[in-house]
Design a protein around this motif. Sequence first.
Motif, PDB file in Angstrom:
ATOM      1  N   MET A 153       0.837  -1.174   0.000  1.00 45.87           N
ATOM      2  CA  MET A 153       0.000   0.000   0.000  1.00 45.87           C
ATOM      3  C   MET A 153       0.882   1.238   0.000  1.00 45.87           C
ATOM      4  N   VAL A 154       0.462   2.194  -0.771  1.00 43.22           N
ATOM      5  CA  VAL A 154       1.117   3.504  -0.815  1.00 43.22           C
ATOM      6  C   VAL A 154       0.100   4.518  -0.319  1.00 43.22           C
ATOM      7  N   VAL A 155       0.505   5.361   0.606  1.00 39.36           N
ATOM      8  CA  VAL A 155      -0.391   6.409   1.096  1.00 39.36           C
ATOM      9  C   VAL A 155      -0.053   7.683   0.349  1.00 39.36           C
ATOM     10  N   GLY A 156      -0.996   8.152  -0.453  1.00 35.31           N
ATOM     11  CA  GLY A 156      -0.832   9.382  -1.204  1.00 35.31           C
ATOM     12  C   GLY A 156      -0.555   9.150  -2.676  1.00 35.31           C
ATOM     13  N   ALA A 157      -1.102  10.023  -3.512  1.00 35.34           N
ATOM     14  CA  ALA A 157      -0.919   9.939  -4.961  1.00 35.34           C
ATOM     15  C   ALA A 157      -0.330  11.244  -5.488  1.00 35.34           C
ATOM     16  N   GLY A 158       0.684  11.725  -4.767  1.00 35.36           N
ATOM     17  CA  GLY A 158       1.420  12.900  -5.197  1.00 35.36           C
ATOM     18  C   GLY A 158       2.664  12.477  -5.963  1.00 35.36           C
ATOM     19  N   VAL A 159       3.645  13.352  -6.019  1.00 35.86           N
ATOM     20  CA  VAL A 159       4.866  13.087  -6.772  1.00 35.86           C
ATOM     21  C   VAL A 159       5.523  11.784  -6.300  1.00 35.86           C
ATOM     22  N   ALA A 160       5.746  11.633  -5.011  1.00 39.29           N
ATOM     23  CA  ALA A 160       6.402  10.431  -4.482  1.00 39.29           C
ATOM     24  C   ALA A 160       5.476   9.213  -4.528  1.00 39.29           C
ATOM     25  N   GLY A 161       4.204   9.404  -4.231  1.00 38.37           N
ATOM     26  CA  GLY A 161       3.260   8.292  -4.231  1.00 38.37           C
ATOM     27  C   GLY A 161       3.103   7.648  -5.601  1.00 38.37           C
ATOM     28  N   LEU A 162       3.011   8.472  -6.641  1.00 37.41           N
ATOM     29  CA  LEU A 162       2.906   7.934  -8.000  1.00 37.41           C
ATOM     30  C   LEU A 162       4.166   7.168  -8.368  1.00 37.41           C
ATOM     31  N   TYR A 163       5.310   7.701  -7.984  1.00 33.09           N
ATOM     32  CA  TYR A 163       6.581   7.037  -8.253  1.00 33.09           C
ATOM     33  C   TYR A 163       6.633   5.674  -7.554  1.00 33.09           C
TER      34      TYR A 163
END
Length: 119
Positions: free
Chosen positions: A1-11
Amino acid sequence: MVVGAGVAGLYQLYRLREQGLNVRAIDAGAGVGGTWYWNRYPGARFDSESHIYQYLFSEELYKGWSWSEKFPGQPEIERWLNYIADRLDLRKDIQFGTIVKSAHFNEATQRWLVTTDRG
Protein backbone atom coordinates in the motif's frame (compact mmCIF):
# COMPACT_ATOMS: atom_id res chain seq x y z
CA MET A 1 0.00 0.00 0.00
CA VAL A 2 1.12 3.50 -0.81
CA VAL A 3 -0.39 6.41 1.10
CA GLY A 4 -0.83 9.38 -1.20
CA ALA A 5 -0.92 9.94 -4.96
CA GLY A 6 1.42 12.90 -5.20
CA VAL A 7 4.87 13.09 -6.77
CA ALA A 8 6.40 10.43 -4.48
CA GLY A 9 3.26 8.29 -4.23
CA LEU A 10 2.91 7.93 -8.00
CA TYR A 11 6.58 7.04 -8.25
CA GLN A 12 6.30 4.39 -5.53
CA LEU A 13 3.13 2.93 -7.03
CA TYR A 14 4.84 2.58 -10.39
CA ARG A 15 8.05 1.07 -8.97
CA LEU A 16 6.24 -1.45 -6.76
CA ARG A 17 4.00 -2.55 -9.64
CA GLU A 18 7.11 -2.85 -11.82
CA GLN A 19 8.48 -5.32 -9.25
CA GLY A 20 5.38 -7.45 -9.76
CA LEU A 21 3.75 -6.57 -6.47
CA ASN A 22 0.01 -6.19 -6.02
CA VAL A 23 -0.17 -2.63 -4.70
CA ARG A 24 -2.81 -0.01 -4.11
CA ALA A 25 -2.45 3.70 -3.42
CA ILE A 26 -4.89 5.47 -1.10
CA ASP A 27 -5.48 9.22 -1.39
CA ALA A 28 -7.91 11.57 0.33
CA GLY A 29 -8.25 13.72 -2.78
CA ALA A 30 -10.55 13.12 -5.72
CA GLY A 31 -7.58 13.10 -8.10
CA VAL A 32 -3.82 12.71 -8.31
CA GLY A 33 -1.45 15.41 -7.17
CA GLY A 34 -1.06 15.20 -3.40
CA THR A 35 0.12 18.65 -2.31
CA TRP A 36 -0.50 19.91 -5.83
CA TYR A 37 -4.11 18.73 -5.75
CA TRP A 38 -4.88 20.52 -2.49
CA ASN A 39 -2.73 23.68 -2.62
CA ARG A 40 -4.40 25.90 -5.21
CA TYR A 41 -3.66 29.27 -3.66
CA PRO A 42 -2.44 32.08 -5.93
CA GLY A 43 1.27 31.78 -6.61
CA ALA A 44 1.62 28.11 -5.57
CA ARG A 45 4.54 26.67 -7.54
CA PHE A 46 7.59 24.42 -7.38
CA ASP A 47 10.36 25.82 -5.19
CA SER A 48 12.99 24.03 -7.29
CA GLU A 49 13.48 23.87 -11.02
CA SER A 50 10.91 21.62 -12.67
CA HIS A 51 13.46 19.18 -14.11
CA ILE A 52 14.37 18.11 -10.56
CA TYR A 53 10.91 16.59 -10.16
CA GLN A 54 10.97 14.65 -13.43
CA TYR A 55 10.99 10.86 -13.30
CA LEU A 56 14.16 9.81 -15.07
CA PHE A 57 13.43 6.06 -15.30
CA SER A 58 11.70 6.58 -18.67
CA GLU A 59 13.17 8.73 -21.41
CA GLU A 60 9.86 8.59 -23.29
CA LEU A 61 7.98 9.87 -20.24
CA TYR A 62 10.59 12.54 -19.55
CA LYS A 63 10.70 13.80 -23.13
CA GLY A 64 6.91 13.62 -23.50
CA TRP A 65 6.37 16.62 -21.23
CA SER A 66 7.63 20.16 -21.78
CA TRP A 67 7.45 22.59 -18.88
CA SER A 68 6.41 26.14 -19.73
CA GLU A 69 8.80 27.65 -17.18
CA LYS A 70 11.56 26.72 -14.73
CA PHE A 71 9.33 27.05 -11.66
CA PRO A 72 5.85 26.07 -12.90
CA GLY A 73 2.68 26.96 -11.05
CA GLN A 74 0.17 24.62 -9.44
CA PRO A 75 -2.16 24.22 -12.46
CA GLU A 76 0.70 23.02 -14.68
CA ILE A 77 2.09 20.74 -11.95
CA GLU A 78 -1.32 19.13 -11.50
CA ARG A 79 -1.62 18.65 -15.29
CA TRP A 80 1.81 17.01 -15.30
CA LEU A 81 0.86 14.62 -12.50
CA ASN A 82 -2.29 13.66 -14.40
CA TYR A 83 -0.12 13.09 -17.48
CA ILE A 84 2.11 10.76 -15.42
CA ALA A 85 -0.87 8.85 -13.98
CA ASP A 86 -2.36 8.40 -17.44
CA ARG A 87 0.85 7.47 -19.26
CA LEU A 88 1.77 4.88 -16.61
CA ASP A 89 -1.84 3.67 -16.23
CA LEU A 90 -1.73 4.23 -12.48
CA ARG A 91 -5.35 5.26 -11.80
CA LYS A 92 -6.61 1.68 -11.79
CA ASP A 93 -4.57 1.09 -8.62
CA ILE A 94 -5.49 4.29 -6.78
CA GLN A 95 -8.41 4.56 -4.38
CA PHE A 96 -9.41 8.22 -4.25
CA GLY A 97 -11.55 9.92 -1.62
CA THR A 98 -10.21 7.67 1.13
CA ILE A 99 -8.50 8.63 4.38
CA VAL A 100 -6.16 6.32 6.26
CA LYS A 101 -7.35 6.32 9.87
CA SER A 102 -4.73 4.00 11.35
CA ALA A 103 -1.89 1.66 10.48
CA HIS A 104 -0.60 -0.96 12.92
CA PHE A 105 2.20 -3.43 12.31
CA ASN A 106 1.57 -6.96 13.58
CA GLU A 107 4.92 -8.45 14.60
CA ALA A 108 3.54 -12.01 14.62
CA THR A 109 2.23 -11.92 11.04
CA GLN A 110 4.77 -9.37 9.75
CA ARG A 111 1.89 -7.47 8.14
CA TRP A 112 0.32 -4.06 8.41
CA LEU A 113 -3.34 -3.67 9.33
CA VAL A 114 -4.57 -0.46 7.73
CA THR A 115 -7.96 1.02 8.50
CA THR A 116 -9.55 3.70 6.34
CA ASP A 117 -12.63 5.84 6.70
CA ARG A 118 -14.29 3.29 4.40
CA GLY A 119 -13.50 0.44 6.76
